[in-house]
Enzyme design. Structure first.
Site, PDB file in Angstrom:
ATOM      1  N   SER A  76       5.785   3.698 -11.402  1.00  0.00           N
ATOM      2  CA  SER A  76       5.426   4.034 -10.027  1.00  0.00           C
ATOM      3  C   SER A  76       6.095   3.164  -8.979  1.00  0.00           C
ATOM      4  CB  SER A  76       3.912   3.986  -9.844  1.00  0.00           C
ATOM      5  OG  SER A  76       3.446   2.660  -9.849  1.00  0.00           O
ATOM      6  N   LYS A 128       1.354  -2.064  -5.794  1.00  0.00           N
ATOM      7  CA  LYS A 128       1.839  -1.057  -4.842  1.00  0.00           C
ATOM      8  C   LYS A 128       2.341  -1.733  -3.580  1.00  0.00           C
ATOM      9  CE  LYS A 128       0.379   2.253  -7.503  1.00  0.00           C
ATOM     10  NZ  LYS A 128       1.290   2.798  -8.439  1.00  0.00           N
TER      11      LYS A 128
END
Length: 163
Positions: free
Chosen positions: A32, A74
């Site tokens: 990701s 993230k």
């Protein structure tokens, strides 16, 4: 000689203890954050981080799809008060496209409802938005969920870099 060895052991102990208190590590799990972080990279993370800024990569604890806590890495793209509009992988913040985009922007995919990031929250996205469990699913993440900021890739040595 014994005094030098003792002094060296004390200095090494202080350095290792300081690093253990100030930093932690985390293993990247998945794609990701590609291309910035790759699956199985080992990253160095500051312990504690109260004021995330746009562009930082943070470690946070969020609920998974079953409500169990899970750690994620993230990028911070939205701060309190920001208006986020996402269509597919294209993200617009306060009326302007996210710049730099930090990843590949593809326009296919659902248009998500516009979100205003509330006080005390941040909006997190993976760089590889096509394959990321992030604020588009979770919504804005409480700043208290942030465990630290990623500061370096430490392993494999061939990818060592300061973030």
């Amino acid at each position: 000689m014994l005094v030098v060895a003792a002094a060296l052991a004390i200095v090494l102990g202080v350095v290792v203890s300081t690093l253990w208190i100030v930093f932690g590590t985390s293993r990247v799990n998945g794609m990701s954050m590609r291309p910035t972080l790759l699956d199985r990279d080992l990253v160095l993370i500051t312990r504690g981080y109260d004021l995330p800024t746009r562009g930082d990569i943070v470690s946070a604890t969020v609920p998974d799809e079953h409500g169990r806590p899970v750690g994620i890495l993230k990028r911070v793209v939205g701060l309190p008060g920001d208006t986020i509009d996402a269509h597919g992988d294209v993200v617009v913040i306060n009326g302007a496209p996210l710049s730099p985009s930090y990843g590949e922007a593809r326009t296919y995919g659902p248009r998500l409802p516009q979100v205003v990031v509330p006080d005390g929250h941040i909006y997190l996205l993976g760089d590889n938005r096509f394959r990321s469990y992030d604020s588009r699913v979770l919504g804005p993440v409480p700043q208290t969920a942030v465990r630290g900021r990623v500061v370096a890739i430490v392993l494999p040595l061939s990818r060592f870099s300061i973030i």
